[in-house]
Scaffold this active site. Sequence first.
Site, PDB file in Angstrom:
ATOM      1  CB  CYS A  11     -73.180 -93.273 -24.859  1.00 24.30           C
ATOM      2  SG  CYS A  11     -73.951 -94.489 -23.778  1.00 24.30           S
ATOM      3  NE  ARG A  17     -69.602 -93.118 -23.278  1.00 22.37           N
ATOM      4  CZ  ARG A  17     -69.110 -93.360 -24.479  1.00 22.37           C
ATOM      5  NH1 ARG A  17     -68.277 -92.507 -25.036  1.00 22.37           N
ATOM      6  NH2 ARG A  17     -69.462 -94.450 -25.146  1.00 22.37           N
ATOM      7  CG  ASP A 130     -67.754 -96.575 -22.767  1.00 20.58           C
ATOM      8  OD1 ASP A 130     -68.121 -96.495 -21.575  1.00 20.58           O
ATOM      9  OD2 ASP A 130     -68.239 -97.383 -23.581  1.00 20.58           O
TER      10      ASP A 130
END
Length: 166
Positions: A11, A17, A130
């Site tokens: 990520c 994440r 996000d």
Amino acid sequence: MDKIKGILFVCTGNSCRSIMAEGLMKDALKRLGKEEIKVSSAGVSAVEGFHPTCETTEVMKREGIDASDFKSRNLTDAMIISADLILVMTAYHMSDIIARVPEAASKTHILKQYGRRDNSYIRLDLDISDPIGKPMEVYEYTLGEIKKEVNRIARVIARSDSDEAI
């Protein structure tokens, strides 16, 4: 499909994440008896050594996964080269990886696309947004999205390993 020995989740900052995906995949593979597969994560713009956000730690704790000791890692070319499968949260992450290491294109996939036998992903918003800086409900939603995909992919990997054993 070659036997997968190492999975890398990517990520941006490696504080939300990809940490969720790493922890959930380790748990899913353990339940499927595939603990020999190495699972790790990194961020394309991560600062080395940061802890996950408090919200990430909390949602993972609710899943029975302790992420409190996790430390962020900045993505390196060596990580890209050594992984057998790279799963990213957005198309941007995939582009970044392929720009760094072009030969990684065939093993780099957007999380929501990987392992699908049909085109059902075409109807999906492929990016997993996000949650950083957003309310806890957004973290919970993000975790749910990732968990659904990780469980699906873990089954795909376990099935492909079983098929090779035949």
